[in-house]
Scaffold this motif. Structure first.
Motif, PDB file in Angstrom:
ATOM      1  N   HIS A   1      35.021  33.376  24.372  1.00  0.00           N
ATOM      2  CA  HIS A   1      35.816  34.538  24.915  1.00  0.00           C
ATOM      3  C   HIS A   1      37.423  34.130  24.123  1.00  0.00           C
ATOM      4  O   HIS A   1      38.050  35.178  23.919  1.00  0.00           O
ATOM      5  CB  HIS A   1      36.289  34.235  26.367  1.00  0.00           C
ATOM      6  CG  HIS A   1      35.041  34.392  27.052  1.00  0.00           C
ATOM      7  ND1 HIS A   1      34.435  35.727  27.005  1.00  0.00           N
ATOM      8  CD2 HIS A   1      34.435  33.450  28.054  1.00  0.00           C
ATOM      9  CE1 HIS A   1      33.355  35.545  27.875  1.00  0.00           C
ATOM     10  NE2 HIS A   1      33.262  34.289  28.659  1.00  0.00           N
TER      11      HIS A   1
ATOM     12  N   ARG B   1      37.507  33.868  41.058  1.00  0.00           N
ATOM     13  CA  ARG B   1      36.174  34.100  40.366  1.00  0.00           C
ATOM     14  C   ARG B   1      36.589  34.771  39.014  1.00  0.00           C
ATOM     15  O   ARG B   1      37.301  35.854  39.028  1.00  0.00           O
ATOM     16  CB  ARG B   1      35.472  34.856  41.288  1.00  0.00           C
ATOM     17  CG  ARG B   1      34.515  33.696  41.956  1.00  0.00           C
ATOM     18  CD  ARG B   1      33.705  34.604  42.936  1.00  0.00           C
ATOM     19  NE  ARG B   1      32.407  35.343  42.104  1.00  0.00           N
ATOM     20  CZ  ARG B   1      31.363  34.864  41.792  1.00  0.00           C
ATOM     21  NH1 ARG B   1      30.782  33.860  42.392  1.00  0.00           N
ATOM     22  NH2 ARG B   1      30.662  35.695  41.191  1.00  0.00           N
ATOM     23  N   TRP B   2      35.793  34.370  38.245  1.00  0.00           N
ATOM     24  CA  TRP B   2      35.907  34.842  36.824  1.00  0.00           C
ATOM     25  C   TRP B   2      35.751  36.465  36.583  1.00  0.00           C
ATOM     26  O   TRP B   2      36.206  37.297  35.905  1.00  0.00           O
ATOM     27  CB  TRP B   2      34.929  34.112  35.775  1.00  0.00           C
ATOM     28  CG  TRP B   2      33.629  34.568  36.037  1.00  0.00           C
ATOM     29  CD1 TRP B   2      32.611  33.867  36.607  1.00  0.00           C
ATOM     30  CD2 TRP B   2      32.963  35.867  35.120  1.00  0.00           C
ATOM     31  NE1 TRP B   2      31.467  34.660  36.589  1.00  0.00           N
ATOM     32  CE2 TRP B   2      31.566  35.635  35.711  1.00  0.00           C
ATOM     33  CE3 TRP B   2      33.113  36.665  34.139  1.00  0.00           C
ATOM     34  CZ2 TRP B   2      30.540  36.502  35.343  1.00  0.00           C
ATOM     35  CZ3 TRP B   2      32.330  37.772  33.729  1.00  0.00           C
ATOM     36  CH2 TRP B   2      31.012  37.482  34.376  1.00  0.00           C
ATOM     37  N   ASP B   3      34.681  36.951  37.891  1.00  0.00           N
ATOM     38  CA  ASP B   3      34.368  38.278  37.584  1.00  0.00           C
ATOM     39  C   ASP B   3      35.243  39.266  38.518  1.00  0.00           C
ATOM     40  O   ASP B   3      34.994  40.280  38.880  1.00  0.00           O
ATOM     41  CB  ASP B   3      32.838  38.419  38.051  1.00  0.00           C
ATOM     42  CG  ASP B   3      32.493  37.680  39.392  1.00  0.00           C
ATOM     43  OD1 ASP B   3      33.583  37.212  39.819  1.00  0.00           O
ATOM     44  OD2 ASP B   3      31.278  37.891  39.658  1.00  0.00           O
ATOM     45  N   ASN B   4      36.285  38.855  39.012  1.00  0.00           N
ATOM     46  CA  ASN B   4      37.317  39.529  39.598  1.00  0.00           C
ATOM     47  C   ASN B   4      37.810  40.670  38.269  1.00  0.00           C
ATOM     48  O   ASN B   4      37.665  40.075  37.318  1.00  0.00           O
ATOM     49  CB  ASN B   4      38.517  38.800  40.176  1.00  0.00           C
ATOM     50  CG  ASN B   4      38.438  38.139  41.332  1.00  0.00           C
ATOM     51  OD1 ASN B   4      38.059  38.929  42.386  1.00  0.00           O
ATOM     52  ND2 ASN B   4      38.229  37.168  41.451  1.00  0.00           N
ATOM     53  N   ASN B   5      38.134  41.649  38.740  1.00  0.00           N
ATOM     54  CA  ASN B   5      38.946  42.683  37.559  1.00  0.00           C
ATOM     55  C   ASN B   5      40.402  42.706  37.770  1.00  0.00           C
ATOM     56  O   ASN B   5      40.903  42.374  38.970  1.00  0.00           O
ATOM     57  CB  ASN B   5      38.182  43.978  37.839  1.00  0.00           C
ATOM     58  CG  ASN B   5      38.614  44.763  39.018  1.00  0.00           C
ATOM     59  OD1 ASN B   5      39.616  44.720  39.406  1.00  0.00           O
ATOM     60  ND2 ASN B   5      37.592  45.466  39.348  1.00  0.00           N
TER      61      ASN B   5
ATOM     62  N   ASN C   1      43.521  35.626  30.985  1.00  0.00           N
ATOM     63  CA  ASN C   1      42.338  36.222  31.634  1.00  0.00           C
ATOM     64  C   ASN C   1      41.139  36.465  30.454  1.00  0.00           C
ATOM     65  O   ASN C   1      40.067  36.227  30.864  1.00  0.00           O
ATOM     66  CB  ASN C   1      42.718  37.492  32.445  1.00  0.00           C
ATOM     67  CG  ASN C   1      43.254  37.302  33.706  1.00  0.00           C
ATOM     68  OD1 ASN C   1      42.401  36.726  34.676  1.00  0.00           O
ATOM     69  ND2 ASN C   1      44.531  37.572  33.572  1.00  0.00           N
TER      70      ASN C   1
ATOM     71  N   ARG D   1      37.442  37.393  31.622  1.00  0.00           N
ATOM     72  CA  ARG D   1      37.774  38.639  32.468  1.00  0.00           C
ATOM     73  C   ARG D   1      38.238  39.961  31.918  1.00  0.00           C
ATOM     74  O   ARG D   1      37.999  41.107  32.609  1.00  0.00           O
ATOM     75  CB  ARG D   1      38.792  38.118  33.514  1.00  0.00           C
ATOM     76  CG  ARG D   1      38.456  37.952  35.054  1.00  0.00           C
ATOM     77  CD  ARG D   1      39.493  37.729  35.923  1.00  0.00           C
ATOM     78  NE  ARG D   1      39.234  36.378  36.526  1.00  0.00           N
ATOM     79  CZ  ARG D   1      39.790  35.445  36.320  1.00  0.00           C
ATOM     80  NH1 ARG D   1      41.035  35.347  35.633  1.00  0.00           N
ATOM     81  NH2 ARG D   1      39.392  34.299  37.209  1.00  0.00           N
TER      82      ARG D   1
ATOM     83  N   GLY E   1      37.095  41.385  28.960  1.00  0.00           N
ATOM     84  CA  GLY E   1      36.184  42.288  28.067  1.00  0.00           C
ATOM     85  C   GLY E   1      36.520  41.913  26.544  1.00  0.00           C
ATOM     86  O   GLY E   1      36.740  40.957  26.317  1.00  0.00           O
TER      87      GLY E   1
ATOM     88  N   ASP F   1      38.111  45.662  29.787  1.00  0.00           N
ATOM     89  CA  ASP F   1      37.916  45.431  31.220  1.00  0.00           C
ATOM     90  C   ASP F   1      39.072  45.189  32.003  1.00  0.00           C
ATOM     91  O   ASP F   1      38.978  44.666  32.993  1.00  0.00           O
ATOM     92  CB  ASP F   1      36.741  44.124  31.303  1.00  0.00           C
ATOM     93  CG  ASP F   1      35.562  44.502  31.086  1.00  0.00           C
ATOM     94  OD1 ASP F   1      35.139  45.539  30.485  1.00  0.00           O
ATOM     95  OD2 ASP F   1      34.849  43.565  31.092  1.00  0.00           O
TER      96      ASP F   1
END
Ligand code: PLP
Length: 412
Positions: free
Chosen positions: A7, A120-124, A139, A144, A146, A155
């Motif tokens: 990332h 959590r890592w998949d919150n937007n 982020n 997170r 994208g 994202d």
């Protein structure tokens, strides 16, 4: 085999200010006789207030004595500073903050960058645009954001703030979990009135979202109607974390001290939806693992700015910078630039002439008058077509920069 966190590789190659420094250096090599004036970077130039210096000397002396020496301090900060924060920054505004809701840190950058770890890592995420780059980049590092394509993260939800909407971000019509707001804003220098902030708090409460409210520049607010803290808005204790910094308030960019507020009511839900977790406790757990506190000397220095003499002295410096802002606003406006900010913040946000792209204007200003600005696009896609000037310079430099810009603009 150790695998890299890829990332990090998605981040744009250069940090904005490193890119600027490279271009300025190239200019200096080819124009060795020109004195370059930087109105670009957001660092302060005035020395620390006398009360701060005195408090630091005293703290150093304590460190030299066996009886008063201090080692590791409490991770959340010393009570003397947290009590001063509670009493001076919040109580006069009718806000009660518990001492255990205050986390003293080494400046707002660490916490604004690290806070996302407890979700959590998949919150937007959503950000007002343009914005201080740390929120998005931190982020992006965890995956997170994208990918970065055509100047935007795929994202990230951007809330554009431009002259067209009077720099008032529009509430999203869909769910966003984590929202970053910074007021007074870096880079635009604009503020949000209570009724606009209330919309964000209500959105967050409705959607079970969290607001990350960066108040690093609140000391620069001059309009009595503008809130200094998100907790002036009803319900914010249930949905907002707030960051403060002494860097611009009291010239602490080299001293390092700030604080974060996490109210006890603030919770986030587990992925199975069964449990609500207290974020104050979670952050405390994170900090006690990864952070060993801010230096005693810095905390004594911060405490000193809350004394009557300290308040007076730091206000004098803030007034000095704001007078710079006024001089710049007036000169540029007279030259028909469209200027925003600079009234409740130490930043001026200026439209480039004829919609020129912001890096091109940066180069023209540098080569035309030896003045450095920050290209707006470096703060996000909606920064294109703008440039930022800071008012943290010396008065003589500010005047000289304005003289050069006037001469150059009238010649063109
Ligand atoms: N937040 C904003 C909006 C900033 O502009 C800055 C610094 O420029 C910071 C936080 C970081 O400040 P500190 O020096 O306290 O780390």
């Amino acid at each position: 085999m150790a695998l890299v966190n890829e990332h990090f590789l998605k981040l744009p190659g250069n940090y904005l200010f490193a890119d600027i420094a490279k271009r300025v250096n190239a200019f200096k090599v080819s124009h060795p006789k020109v004195k370059v004036i930087s109105l670009g970077i957001g660092d302060v130039t005035r020395p620390l207030a006398p009360v701060v210096i005195e408090a630091m000397h005293k703290a150093v002396d304590e460190m030299s004595n066996k009886a008063t020496f201090r080692g590791y301090g409490p991770e959340r900060g010393y009570d003397f500073l947290r009590e001063a924060i509670q009493k001076n920054d919040f109580l006069p505004r009718g806000i009660h903050i518990d001492l255990n809701e205050i986390f003293v840190n080494d400046g707002a950058k660490s916490d604004t960058g690290n806070i996302q770890e407890i979700l959590r890592w998949d919150n937007n995420i959503g950000v007002t645009d343009p914005i201080y780059p740390v929120y998005v980049d931190s982020n992006a590092m965890i995956g997170r954001a994208g990918v970065f394509e055509n100047g935007k993260w795929t994202d990230v939800t951007y809330f554009p703030c431009t002259a067209d909407n009077n720099f008032v971000p529009q509430i999203p019509d869909r769910h966003v979990d984590m929202i970053y707001l910074c007021y007074p804003n870096n880079p635009t220098g604009t503020v949000l009135p209570k009724e606009e902030l209330r919309k964000w708090v209500n959105f967050a409460l409705r959607n079970d979202s969290i607001l990350f409210y960066d108040a690093a520049y609140e000391a620069y607010i001059t309009d009595p109607e503008i809130p200094h803290s998100i907790y002036e808005i009803k319900g914010a204790r249930k949905c907002a974390i707030e960051f403060h910094s002494y860097s611009k308030t009291a010239g602490f960019t080299g001293v390092r001290c700030g604080y974060t507020i996490i109210p006890k009511e603030l919770t986030a839900v587990t992925v199975d939806g069964k449990q609500r977790v207290n974020l104050n406790q979670l952050w405390d757990r994170r900090q006690s693992t990864k952070f060993n506190g801010t230096s005693y000397i810095s905390q004594r220095a911060a405490e000193a700015i809350y004394t009557p003499e300290g308040k007076k002295q730091i206000q004098e410096t803030i007034d000095y910078y704001m007078e710079n802002a006024k001089i710049m606003r007036e000169t540029l406006s007279k030259l028909s630039y469209k200027v925003y900010g600079g009234v409740n913040a130490p930043y001026l946000w200026v439209k480039t002439p004829d919609g020129m792209d912001s890096w091109k204007f940066f180069e023209q200003l540098l080569y035309g008058c030896g003045v450095v600005c920050t290209p707006g696009v470096g703060f996000g896609p909606s920064g294109e077509g703008y440039f930022r000037l800071t008012s943290f310079g010396n008065r003589e430099d500010v005047r000289e920069a304005m003289r050069r810009i006037a001469e150059w603009s009238l010649k063109k």
